[in-house]
Design a protein around this motif. Structure first.
Motif, PDB file in Angstrom:
ATOM      1  N   PRO A   1      51.352  82.297  68.778  1.00 53.30           N
ATOM      2  CA  PRO A   1      52.356  82.998  67.986  1.00 53.30           C
ATOM      3  C   PRO A   1      52.881  82.132  66.846  1.00 53.30           C
ATOM      4  CG  PRO A   1      53.326  82.206  70.014  1.00 53.30           C
ATOM      5  CD  PRO A   1      51.845  81.934  70.105  1.00 53.30           C
TER       6      PRO A   1
ATOM      7  N   THR B   1      60.518  86.632  68.075  1.00 53.33           N
ATOM      8  CA  THR B   1      59.853  87.870  68.462  1.00 53.33           C
ATOM      9  C   THR B   1      59.778  88.799  67.255  1.00 53.33           C
ATOM     10  OG1 THR B   1      61.982  88.614  69.312  1.00 53.33           O
ATOM     11  CG2 THR B   1      60.417  87.742  70.921  1.00 53.33           C
ATOM     12  N   VAL B   2      59.126  89.930  67.449  1.00 50.29           N
ATOM     13  CA  VAL B   2      58.818  90.841  66.350  1.00 50.29           C
ATOM     14  C   VAL B   2      60.062  91.292  65.587  1.00 50.29           C
ATOM     15  CG1 VAL B   2      58.808  92.946  67.762  1.00 50.29           C
ATOM     16  CG2 VAL B   2      57.359  92.803  65.720  1.00 50.29           C
TER      17      VAL B   2
ATOM     18  N   GLU C   1      63.556  92.257  73.542  1.00 53.10           N
ATOM     19  CA  GLU C   1      62.322  92.158  72.745  1.00 53.10           C
ATOM     20  C   GLU C   1      61.585  90.898  73.151  1.00 53.10           C
ATOM     21  OE1 GLU C   1      59.401  93.029  71.147  1.00 53.10           O
ATOM     22  OE2 GLU C   1      60.837  94.334  70.113  1.00 53.10           O
ATOM     23  N   ARG C   2      60.310  91.047  73.532  1.00 53.83           N
ATOM     24  CA  ARG C   2      59.532  89.903  73.994  1.00 53.83           C
ATOM     25  C   ARG C   2      58.200  89.781  73.260  1.00 53.83           C
ATOM     26  NH1 ARG C   2      62.349  87.947  77.872  1.00 53.83           N
ATOM     27  NH2 ARG C   2      60.829  86.579  78.804  1.00 53.83           N
ATOM     28  N   ARG C   3      57.896  90.730  72.398  1.00 49.77           N
ATOM     29  CA  ARG C   3      56.611  90.693  71.687  1.00 49.77           C
ATOM     30  C   ARG C   3      56.643  89.639  70.580  1.00 49.77           C
ATOM     31  NH1 ARG C   3      56.324  96.337  69.364  1.00 49.77           N
ATOM     32  NH2 ARG C   3      58.540  95.877  69.229  1.00 49.77           N
TER      33      ARG C   3
ATOM     34  N   VAL D   1      50.904  92.063  66.445  1.00 54.59           N
ATOM     35  CA  VAL D   1      52.016  92.012  67.389  1.00 54.59           C
ATOM     36  C   VAL D   1      51.449  92.077  68.794  1.00 54.59           C
ATOM     37  CG1 VAL D   1      54.109  93.201  68.170  1.00 54.59           C
ATOM     38  CG2 VAL D   1      53.542  93.141  65.730  1.00 54.59           C
ATOM     39  N   ASP D   2      51.974  91.206  69.676  1.00 55.14           N
ATOM     40  CA  ASP D   2      51.552  91.242  71.078  1.00 55.14           C
ATOM     41  C   ASP D   2      51.633  92.662  71.620  1.00 55.14           C
ATOM     42  OD1 ASP D   2      51.078  88.528  71.385  1.00 55.14           O
ATOM     43  OD2 ASP D   2      53.033  88.099  72.239  1.00 55.14           O
ATOM     44  N   GLY D   3      50.730  92.972  72.487  1.00 50.61           N
ATOM     45  CA  GLY D   3      50.724  94.287  73.132  1.00 50.61           C
ATOM     46  C   GLY D   3      51.024  94.166  74.605  1.00 50.61           C
ATOM     47  N   ARG D   4      50.432  95.037  75.357  1.00 48.43           N
ATOM     48  CA  ARG D   4      50.708  95.069  76.793  1.00 48.43           C
ATOM     49  C   ARG D   4      50.078  93.861  77.474  1.00 48.43           C
ATOM     50  NH1 ARG D   4      46.929  97.604  80.680  1.00 48.43           N
ATOM     51  NH2 ARG D   4      45.204  97.945  79.284  1.00 48.43           N
TER      52      ARG D   4
END
Length: 185
Positions: A17, A75-76, A152-154, A166-169
């Protein structure tokens, strides 16, 4: 398959990231820089992180002078702020004030944590052998922090051309990682 420029290979191997790096000069002045080029070098005993910070970065002098920094993981929801931080220099701007970010005290280093980030890693310089040639610092993670209440953790990953993924699942394959059980907690 079709040819792809080798000079752009970093776009295919983006290491992790995008992060924010804080430093505090001996004068007491704190700064923040955006960094996309970093990697884990060793995961334990001690945990080591490779970070590209060159003399072109205002943070370089403070890192060189103090031997410590904090790697903060935004995060995003902080995407625009993260880009804007990278588009100005700490030579001219108090980035904590301009971007309304909160300095939080670190435990092991003088550089501040960023309270709005998902995580912060306090680091000390472990090795400078590659700094002059490549701007590559080897940092030892000496204390880490996470905010378990942050919704928010992405995280964001730079594609090298002004776009971000952006991070996904999350996919959990821990039961298959039979040789790495000691790192699952």
């Amino acid at each position: 398959m079709k040819p792809y420029p080798a000079a752009k290979a970093y776009r295919l191997l983006e290491p992790g990231p995008v992060v924010l790096v804080t430093t505090r000069a001996a004068t007491g002045r704190a700064n923040i820089m955006t960094m996309g080029f970093h990697m884990m070098v060793q995961h334990d005993s001690p945990p080591l992180i490779g970070a590209c910070i060159g003399p072109w970065d205002f943070s370089f002098a403070a890192l060189h002078e103090t031997g410590e920094c904090v790697i903060a993981i935004p995060t995003v929801d902080l995407a625009a702020t993260m880009v804007d931080i990278g588009n100005c220099s700490g030579r001219d701007v108090d980035k904590f004030a301009r971007f309304r970010l909160t300095e939080a005290p670190a435990r092991a280093v003088r550089a501040p944590l960023i309270a709005e980030c998902l995580a912060n890693i306090e680091c000390r310089v472990a090795d400078t052998a590659l700094v002059d040639a490549y701007g590559l610092w080897i940092l030892e993670a000496v204390q880490a922090w996470t905010d378990p209440d942050r919704k928010e953790r992405r995280m964001l990953h730079h594609n090298g051309n002004g776009t971000f993924t952006v991070d996904g699942r999350v996919i959990n394959l821990q039961e298959r990682m039979v040789l790495w059980k000691q790192f699952q907690d």
